[in-house]
Design a protein around this motif. Structure first.
Motif, PDB file in Angstrom:
ATOM      1  N   GLU A 212      -5.473  -5.314  -5.459  1.00 14.13           N
ATOM      2  CA  GLU A 212      -5.329  -6.406  -4.500  1.00 14.13           C
ATOM      3  C   GLU A 212      -6.176  -7.609  -4.924  1.00 14.13           C
ATOM      4  OE1 GLU A 212      -5.712  -7.498   0.215  1.00 14.13           O
ATOM      5  OE2 GLU A 212      -6.522  -5.605  -0.499  1.00 14.13           O
ATOM      6  N   HIS A 213      -7.395  -7.334  -5.393  1.00 12.08           N
ATOM      7  CA  HIS A 213      -8.287  -8.400  -5.860  1.00 12.08           C
ATOM      8  C   HIS A 213      -7.643  -9.166  -7.015  1.00 12.08           C
ATOM      9  CE1 HIS A 213     -11.970 -10.362  -7.224  1.00 12.08           C
ATOM     10  NE2 HIS A 213     -11.728  -9.872  -8.418  1.00 12.08           N
ATOM     11  N   SER A 214      -7.083  -8.431  -7.972  1.00  9.35           N
ATOM     12  CA  SER A 214      -6.439  -9.066  -9.122  1.00  9.35           C
ATOM     13  C   SER A 214      -5.241  -9.904  -8.684  1.00  9.35           C
ATOM     14  CB  SER A 214      -5.987  -8.012 -10.131  1.00  9.35           C
ATOM     15  OG  SER A 214      -7.103  -7.301 -10.620  1.00  9.35           O
ATOM     16  N   ALA A 215      -4.464  -9.381  -7.734  1.00  4.86           N
ATOM     17  CA  ALA A 215      -3.309 -10.126  -7.239  1.00  4.86           C
ATOM     18  C   ALA A 215      -3.750 -11.399  -6.533  1.00  4.86           C
ATOM     19  CB  ALA A 215      -2.491  -9.251  -6.294  1.00  4.86           C
ATOM     20  N   LEU A 216      -4.821 -11.307  -5.737  1.00  6.26           N
ATOM     21  CA  LEU A 216      -5.326 -12.494  -5.048  1.00  6.26           C
ATOM     22  C   LEU A 216      -5.836 -13.530  -6.048  1.00  6.26           C
ATOM     23  CD1 LEU A 216      -7.221 -10.880  -2.058  1.00  6.26           C
ATOM     24  CD2 LEU A 216      -5.226 -12.363  -1.920  1.00  6.26           C
ATOM     25  N   ARG A 217      -6.598 -13.085  -7.043  1.00  4.01           N
ATOM     26  CA  ARG A 217      -7.128 -14.022  -8.040  1.00  4.01           C
ATOM     27  C   ARG A 217      -6.004 -14.651  -8.842  1.00  4.01           C
ATOM     28  NH1 ARG A 217     -11.956 -12.601 -11.543  1.00  4.01           N
ATOM     29  NH2 ARG A 217     -11.744 -14.809 -11.868  1.00  4.01           N
ATOM     30  N   ARG A 218      -4.987 -13.857  -9.208  1.00  7.25           N
ATOM     31  CA  ARG A 218      -3.863 -14.389  -9.967  1.00  7.25           C
ATOM     32  C   ARG A 218      -3.164 -15.470  -9.149  1.00  7.25           C
ATOM     33  NH1 ARG A 218       0.528 -10.843  -9.982  1.00  7.25           N
ATOM     34  NH2 ARG A 218      -0.977  -9.264 -10.529  1.00  7.25           N
ATOM     35  N   GLY A 219      -2.997 -15.229  -7.861  1.00 10.03           N
ATOM     36  CA  GLY A 219      -2.351 -16.210  -7.003  1.00 10.03           C
ATOM     37  C   GLY A 219      -3.169 -17.473  -6.851  1.00 10.03           C
ATOM     38  N   LEU A 220      -4.501 -17.349  -6.746  1.00  7.63           N
ATOM     39  CA  LEU A 220      -5.345 -18.523  -6.590  1.00  7.63           C
ATOM     40  C   LEU A 220      -5.422 -19.336  -7.871  1.00  7.63           C
ATOM     41  CD1 LEU A 220      -8.290 -17.070  -4.504  1.00  7.63           C
ATOM     42  CD2 LEU A 220      -6.533 -18.641  -3.738  1.00  7.63           C
ATOM     43  N   VAL A 221      -5.426 -18.646  -9.017  1.00 10.13           N
ATOM     44  CA  VAL A 221      -5.582 -19.342 -10.288  1.00 10.13           C
ATOM     45  C   VAL A 221      -4.260 -19.932 -10.768  1.00 10.13           C
ATOM     46  CG1 VAL A 221      -6.161 -19.019 -12.723  1.00 10.13           C
ATOM     47  CG2 VAL A 221      -7.561 -17.981 -10.971  1.00 10.13           C
ATOM     48  N   THR A 222      -3.182 -19.146 -10.679  1.00 16.98           N
ATOM     49  CA  THR A 222      -1.912 -19.601 -11.235  1.00 16.98           C
ATOM     50  C   THR A 222      -0.977 -20.197 -10.209  1.00 16.98           C
ATOM     51  OG1 THR A 222      -0.860 -17.449 -10.926  1.00 16.98           O
ATOM     52  CG2 THR A 222      -2.007 -17.820 -13.020  1.00 16.98           C
ATOM     53  N   GLY A 223      -1.228 -19.951  -8.937  1.00 17.01           N
ATOM     54  CA  GLY A 223      -0.335 -20.439  -7.901  1.00 17.01           C
ATOM     55  C   GLY A 223       0.875 -19.562  -7.683  1.00 17.01           C
ATOM     56  N   LYS A 224       0.977 -18.456  -8.434  1.00 17.06           N
ATOM     57  CA  LYS A 224       2.104 -17.541  -8.263  1.00 17.06           C
ATOM     58  C   LYS A 224       1.853 -16.646  -7.061  1.00 17.06           C
ATOM     59  CE  LYS A 224       3.146 -17.182 -13.178  1.00 17.06           C
ATOM     60  NZ  LYS A 224       3.223 -16.269 -14.312  1.00 17.06           N
ATOM     61  N   LEU A 225       2.919 -16.102  -6.526  1.00 20.10           N
ATOM     62  CA  LEU A 225       2.779 -15.150  -5.437  1.00 20.10           C
ATOM     63  C   LEU A 225       2.125 -13.881  -5.954  1.00 20.10           C
ATOM     64  CD1 LEU A 225       6.256 -15.488  -3.740  1.00 20.10           C
ATOM     65  CD2 LEU A 225       4.087 -16.384  -2.933  1.00 20.10           C
ATOM     66  N   SER A 226       1.391 -13.209  -5.075  1.00 22.16           N
ATOM     67  CA  SER A 226       0.756 -11.970  -5.498  1.00 22.16           C
ATOM     68  C   SER A 226       1.817 -10.903  -5.725  1.00 22.16           C
ATOM     69  CB  SER A 226      -0.250 -11.506  -4.451  1.00 22.16           C
ATOM     70  OG  SER A 226       0.412 -11.228  -3.250  1.00 22.16           O
ATOM     71  N   ARG A 227       1.477  -9.897  -6.488  1.00 24.12           N
ATOM     72  CA  ARG A 227       2.424  -8.878  -6.902  1.00 24.12           C
ATOM     73  C   ARG A 227       3.153  -8.203  -5.743  1.00 24.12           C
ATOM     74  NH1 ARG A 227       1.916  -4.849 -11.709  1.00 24.12           N
ATOM     75  NH2 ARG A 227       3.705  -3.530 -11.307  1.00 24.12           N
ATOM     76  N   PRO A 228       2.474  -7.782  -4.669  1.00 24.25           N
ATOM     77  CA  PRO A 228       3.221  -7.140  -3.586  1.00 24.25           C
ATOM     78  C   PRO A 228       4.299  -8.048  -2.998  1.00 24.25           C
ATOM     79  CG  PRO A 228       0.898  -6.721  -3.322  1.00 24.25           C
ATOM     80  CD  PRO A 228       1.050  -7.712  -4.437  1.00 24.25           C
ATOM     81  N   LEU A 229       4.082  -9.347  -2.975  1.00 25.40           N
ATOM     82  CA  LEU A 229       5.084 -10.247  -2.431  1.00 25.40           C
ATOM     83  C   LEU A 229       6.235 -10.449  -3.410  1.00 25.40           C
ATOM     84  CD1 LEU A 229       2.799 -12.894  -0.742  1.00 25.40           C
ATOM     85  CD2 LEU A 229       4.086 -11.060   0.347  1.00 25.40           C
ATOM     86  N   GLU A 230       5.944 -10.383  -4.706  1.00 27.19           N
ATOM     87  CA  GLU A 230       6.998 -10.540  -5.695  1.00 27.19           C
ATOM     88  C   GLU A 230       7.904  -9.323  -5.743  1.00 27.19           C
ATOM     89  OE1 GLU A 230       4.859 -11.055  -9.283  1.00 27.19           O
ATOM     90  OE2 GLU A 230       4.488 -13.183  -8.973  1.00 27.19           O
ATOM     91  N   ARG A 231       7.330  -8.155  -5.659  1.00 28.29           N
ATOM     92  CA  ARG A 231       8.088  -6.916  -5.848  1.00 28.29           C
ATOM     93  C   ARG A 231       8.224  -6.106  -4.571  1.00 28.29           C
ATOM     94  NH1 ARG A 231       5.536  -5.085 -11.605  1.00 28.29           N
ATOM     95  NH2 ARG A 231       6.022  -6.996 -12.677  1.00 28.29           N
ATOM     96  N   GLY A 232       7.964  -6.688  -3.440  1.00 26.44           N
ATOM     97  CA  GLY A 232       8.057  -5.956  -2.181  1.00 26.44           C
ATOM     98  C   GLY A 232       6.719  -5.343  -1.823  1.00 26.44           C
ATOM     99  N   PRO A 233       6.614  -4.797  -0.626  1.00 22.05           N
ATOM    100  CA  PRO A 233       5.330  -4.248  -0.179  1.00 22.05           C
ATOM    101  C   PRO A 233       4.942  -3.000  -0.956  1.00 22.05           C
ATOM    102  CG  PRO A 233       7.054  -3.752   1.390  1.00 22.05           C
ATOM    103  CD  PRO A 233       7.662  -4.662   0.363  1.00 22.05           C
ATOM    104  N   LEU A 234       3.667  -2.701  -0.973  1.00 23.64           N
ATOM    105  CA  LEU A 234       3.179  -1.475  -1.598  1.00 23.64           C
ATOM    106  C   LEU A 234       3.687  -0.274  -0.821  1.00 23.64           C
ATOM    107  CD1 LEU A 234      -0.549  -2.457  -2.177  1.00 23.64           C
ATOM    108  CD2 LEU A 234       1.224  -2.274  -3.889  1.00 23.64           C
ATOM    109  N   ALA A 235       3.838   0.843  -1.511  1.00 21.70           N
ATOM    110  CA  ALA A 235       4.284   2.057  -0.830  1.00 21.70           C
ATOM    111  C   ALA A 235       3.265   2.478   0.221  1.00 21.70           C
ATOM    112  CB  ALA A 235       4.497   3.175  -1.849  1.00 21.70           C
ATOM    113  N   VAL A 236       2.007   2.405  -0.119  1.00 22.45           N
ATOM    114  CA  VAL A 236       0.940   2.741   0.815  1.00 22.45           C
ATOM    115  C   VAL A 236      -0.005   1.544   0.857  1.00 22.45           C
ATOM    116  CG1 VAL A 236      -0.977   4.285   1.296  1.00 22.45           C
ATOM    117  CG2 VAL A 236       1.111   5.184   0.277  1.00 22.45           C
ATOM    118  N   ASP A 237      -0.136   0.924   2.016  1.00 26.07           N
ATOM    119  CA  ASP A 237      -1.002  -0.239   2.154  1.00 26.07           C
ATOM    120  C   ASP A 237      -2.371   0.215   2.635  1.00 26.07           C
ATOM    121  OD1 ASP A 237      -2.148  -2.680   2.425  1.00 26.07           O
ATOM    122  OD2 ASP A 237      -0.747  -3.443   3.922  1.00 26.07           O
TER     123      ASP A 237
END
Length: 157
Positions: free
Chosen positions: A117-142
């Protein structure tokens, strides 16, 4: 709950501890826009950047407890916090393959789910892309969707 690490100290402050009832991503967006905590607005106005250093479960009561304890640098992985109880690699870094998530949680190190989750948040803040769960749907277990802790139903939850 989350811990923000400032790129350089602002007067006495090097970290900010906060919590949110929504997602951490929404709260960080509020901080970026200057609508969050006053300290972060002042730090932003001074031209000092900050980054998400750590997330862990907890509410307002736990946030107050952490803030009263002080010593946020002891909880910040970006400041070089290195628990001694966990297996290490030859270079001194934490061995992620020989350490279980339970050991990491006990030592205060991010678990695999928290790191993702941390990596996804940082990727979104740095690159402006959506975080991975939003790109590929929700996680199986949140891991953050768990209900309130036992005994906290009517209290601060």
């Amino acid at each position: 709950m989350y811990l923000l690490h400032f790129d350089q100290p602002y007067k006495h402050a090097r970290h900010y501890v906060g919590w949110t009832a929504r997602t951490v991503r929404c709260r960080l967006a509020e901080h970026e826009a200057g609508r969050g905590a006053r300290l972060l607005a002042v730090v932003r106005a001074a031209g000092i950047g900050w980054q998400l250093a750590r997330c862990w479960p907890g509410g307002r009561a736990r946030e107050r407890q952490i803030k009263r304890q002080g010593g946020h640098a002891r909880k910040c992985p970006l400041c070089g916090v290195r628990p001694r109880c966990l297996p290490r690699n030859r270079d001194g870094s934490l061995s992620r393959s020989r350490t279980t998530d339970a050991q990491k949680a006990t030592a205060g190190v991010m678990t695999a789910a928290q790191l993702a989750e941390h990596s996804a948040l940082r990727r979104g803040l740095v690159t402006g892309k959506l975080s991975r769960p939003l790109e590929r749907g929700p996680l199986a277990v949140d891991p953050w969707a768990a209900g309130p802790p036992a005994g906290m139903l009517g209290a601060a939850w």
